[in-house]
Scaffold this active site. Structure first.
Site, short mmCIF file in Angstrom:
data_model
loop_
_atom_site.label_atom_id
_atom_site.label_comp_id
_atom_site.label_asym_id
_atom_site.label_seq_id
_atom_site.Cartn_x
_atom_site.Cartn_y
_atom_site.Cartn_z
N LYS A 16 0.84 -1.20 0.00
CA LYS A 16 0.00 0.00 0.00
C LYS A 16 0.88 1.25 0.00
O LYS A 16 0.62 2.20 -0.72
CB LYS A 16 -0.85 0.04 1.28
CG LYS A 16 -2.07 -0.80 1.30
CD LYS A 16 -2.79 -0.44 2.59
CE LYS A 16 -3.95 -1.33 2.89
NZ LYS A 16 -4.57 -0.99 4.18
N ASP A 76 -7.57 2.41 4.65
CA ASP A 76 -8.24 1.16 4.95
C ASP A 76 -8.96 0.77 3.67
O ASP A 76 -9.66 1.57 3.06
CB ASP A 76 -9.22 1.26 6.11
CG ASP A 76 -9.54 -0.13 6.65
OD1 ASP A 76 -8.74 -0.66 7.44
OD2 ASP A 76 -10.56 -0.72 6.23
N SER A 77 -8.75 -0.46 3.26
CA SER A 77 -9.30 -0.86 1.96
C SER A 77 -9.77 -2.30 2.04
O SER A 77 -9.52 -2.99 3.03
CB SER A 77 -8.23 -0.68 0.88
OG SER A 77 -6.98 -1.11 1.34
N PHE A 167 -0.60 -7.12 -4.87
CA PHE A 167 -0.63 -7.85 -3.60
C PHE A 167 -2.07 -8.29 -3.34
O PHE A 167 -2.98 -8.04 -4.14
CB PHE A 167 -0.12 -6.96 -2.45
CG PHE A 167 -1.01 -5.80 -2.10
CD1 PHE A 167 -1.06 -4.67 -2.89
CD2 PHE A 167 -1.84 -5.84 -0.98
CE1 PHE A 167 -1.90 -3.59 -2.58
CE2 PHE A 167 -2.67 -4.77 -0.65
CZ PHE A 167 -2.69 -3.65 -1.47
N GLY A 168 -2.29 -8.92 -2.19
CA GLY A 168 -3.64 -9.27 -1.75
C GLY A 168 -4.42 -10.06 -2.79
O GLY A 168 -3.95 -11.08 -3.31
N ASP A 170 -5.20 -9.18 -5.80
CA ASP A 170 -4.96 -8.75 -7.19
C ASP A 170 -4.99 -9.90 -8.21
O ASP A 170 -5.56 -9.73 -9.28
CB ASP A 170 -3.63 -7.98 -7.29
CG ASP A 170 -3.77 -6.53 -6.84
OD1 ASP A 170 -4.87 -5.96 -6.99
OD2 ASP A 170 -2.78 -5.96 -6.36
N LYS A 190 -1.91 0.11 -12.75
CA LYS A 190 -2.81 -0.14 -11.63
C LYS A 190 -3.13 1.18 -10.91
O LYS A 190 -4.28 1.48 -10.63
CB LYS A 190 -2.22 -1.17 -10.65
CG LYS A 190 -3.20 -1.47 -9.51
CD LYS A 190 -2.70 -2.46 -8.47
CE LYS A 190 -3.66 -2.47 -7.28
NZ LYS A 190 -3.14 -3.15 -6.11
N HIS A 195 -8.75 1.87 -7.13
CA HIS A 195 -9.43 2.48 -5.99
C HIS A 195 -8.47 3.38 -5.20
O HIS A 195 -8.79 4.49 -4.83
CB HIS A 195 -10.01 1.38 -5.10
CG HIS A 195 -9.03 0.29 -4.74
ND1 HIS A 195 -8.21 -0.31 -5.67
CD2 HIS A 195 -8.70 -0.28 -3.56
CE1 HIS A 195 -7.43 -1.20 -5.07
NE2 HIS A 195 -7.72 -1.20 -3.80
N ARG A 196 -7.23 2.88 -5.00
CA ARG A 196 -6.26 3.63 -4.20
C ARG A 196 -5.74 4.84 -4.97
O ARG A 196 -5.63 5.93 -4.42
CB ARG A 196 -5.11 2.68 -3.80
CG ARG A 196 -4.09 3.30 -2.84
CD ARG A 196 -3.23 2.24 -2.18
NE ARG A 196 -4.03 1.35 -1.35
CZ ARG A 196 -4.37 0.10 -1.69
NH1 ARG A 196 -3.93 -0.44 -2.81
NH2 ARG A 196 -5.14 -0.62 -0.90
P1 IMP Z 1 -6.53 -3.30 5.62
O1 IMP Z 1 -6.90 -2.04 4.88
O2 IMP Z 1 -5.18 -3.22 6.23
O3 IMP Z 1 -7.61 -3.72 6.55
O4 IMP Z 1 -6.38 -4.48 4.54
C1 IMP Z 1 -6.96 -4.44 3.33
C2 IMP Z 1 -6.88 -5.79 2.63
O5 IMP Z 1 -7.71 -5.70 1.46
C3 IMP Z 1 -5.48 -6.13 2.14
O6 IMP Z 1 -4.75 -6.86 3.05
C4 IMP Z 1 -5.79 -6.92 0.86
O7 IMP Z 1 -6.07 -8.25 1.19
C5 IMP Z 1 -7.07 -6.27 0.36
N1 IMP Z 1 -6.74 -5.18 -0.60
C6 IMP Z 1 -6.85 -3.84 -0.42
N2 IMP Z 1 -6.43 -3.18 -1.50
C7 IMP Z 1 -6.02 -4.11 -2.36
C8 IMP Z 1 -5.42 -4.02 -3.66
O8 IMP Z 1 -5.16 -2.94 -4.22
N3 IMP Z 1 -5.15 -5.19 -4.24
C9 IMP Z 1 -5.41 -6.41 -3.66
N4 IMP Z 1 -5.91 -6.54 -2.46
C10 IMP Z 1 -6.22 -5.39 -1.79
#
Ligand code: IMP
Length: 220
Positions: A16, A76-77, A167-168, A170, A190, A195-196
């Site tokens: 992030k 937070d996402s 990551f996550g 994706d 990306k 969103h970010r």
């Molecule tokens: P938090 O905002 O730390 O609660 O975590 C957000 C979680 O959402 C991350 O650990 C990912 O699993 C997922 N996430 C948020 N943004 C993305 C992204 O841009 N790509 C993929 N997964 C995302």
């Protein structure tokens, strides 16, 4: 106008942080990571107890700004999947918590979360696999939230992972118009559509306006 401004990024997710810095830096806002300020991890990670990503972002921003004495920006996402009634949503980071191995790395966590997502959607048809990434940003001066912004990216959940970037979730987040998952996009692409990226650009515009109005801002 924004030149020279430094904001603490409230959190320890390096992916992030990279994405936010890549959008902020060209706009003249430098981002300081929590690891730079607190390399030994003395500042504990707060529990995320909010019901929405906006609530969690506000709580994290206030917590880290108070702990460091610096204006802090929190992200937070999460991933909202329609067929799962909006899950994993605010629980995206810990969706498959019960399957995380002891001392799980970020890669272990992402793998378990993606496997659980695929499992829960296994009987679901193409047209019902719609989903969106949501990002909420909040900036705190230590006492109050002084700016907020959000962004959304629409897509569908693929049947198997594709791509190695990002990551996550994706590798499972497929954008039909692009014919790719977000893990198949370059970091630049990306950020352009995500969103970010969207939330950070809105946030930077807001910040610029605030600084122009208030020459004595605590951010200067
Ligand atoms: P938090 O905002 O730390 O609660 O975590 C957000 C979680 O959402 C991350 O650990 C990912 O699993 C997922 N996430 C948020 N943004 C993305 C992204 O841009 N790509 C993929 N997964 C995302």
């Amino acid at each position: 106008m924004l030149s020279g401004l430094k904001i603490l990024l409230a959190g320890r997710n390096p992916s992030k942080a990279r994405e936010i810095a890549a959008t902020m830096t060209p706009l003249g806002i430098s981002v300081v990571s929590l690891d730079e300020i607190d390399p030994d991890g003395k500042i504990l990670t707060p529990e995320e107890t909010g019901d929405t990503c906006a609530e969690n972002a506000r709580a994290k921003a206030n917590y880290y700004a108070a702990a460091t004495g610096q204006p802090a920006l929190a992200d937070d996402s999460g991933l909202v999947v329609d067929a799962l009634g909006g899950a994993p949503g605010v629980r995206s980071a810990r969706f498959a918590q019960e399957n995380f191995p002891p001392h799980a790395s970020r890669a272990d966590i992402d793998k378990a979360n993606n496997a659980k997502l695929l499992g829960e959607l296994s009987g679901i048809d193409e047209e019902k696999r719609t989903a969106r990434f949501v990002c909420c940003l909040a900036l705190s001066d230590g006492q109050n939230i002084i700016a907020e912004a959000s962004g959304v990216l629409e897509g569908v959940i693929a049947r198997k992972p594709r791509g190695h970037n990002g990551f996550g979730y994706d590798p499972l987040f497929f954008i039909p118009e692009m014919g790719r998952t977000t893990a198949e996009l370059s970091a630049e692409k990306k950020n352009e559509i995500s969103h970010r990226g969207l939330a950070v650009r809105k946030f930077a515009a807001m910040l610029k306006e605030m600084l122009e109005k208030d020459k004595n801002s605590c951010l200067k």
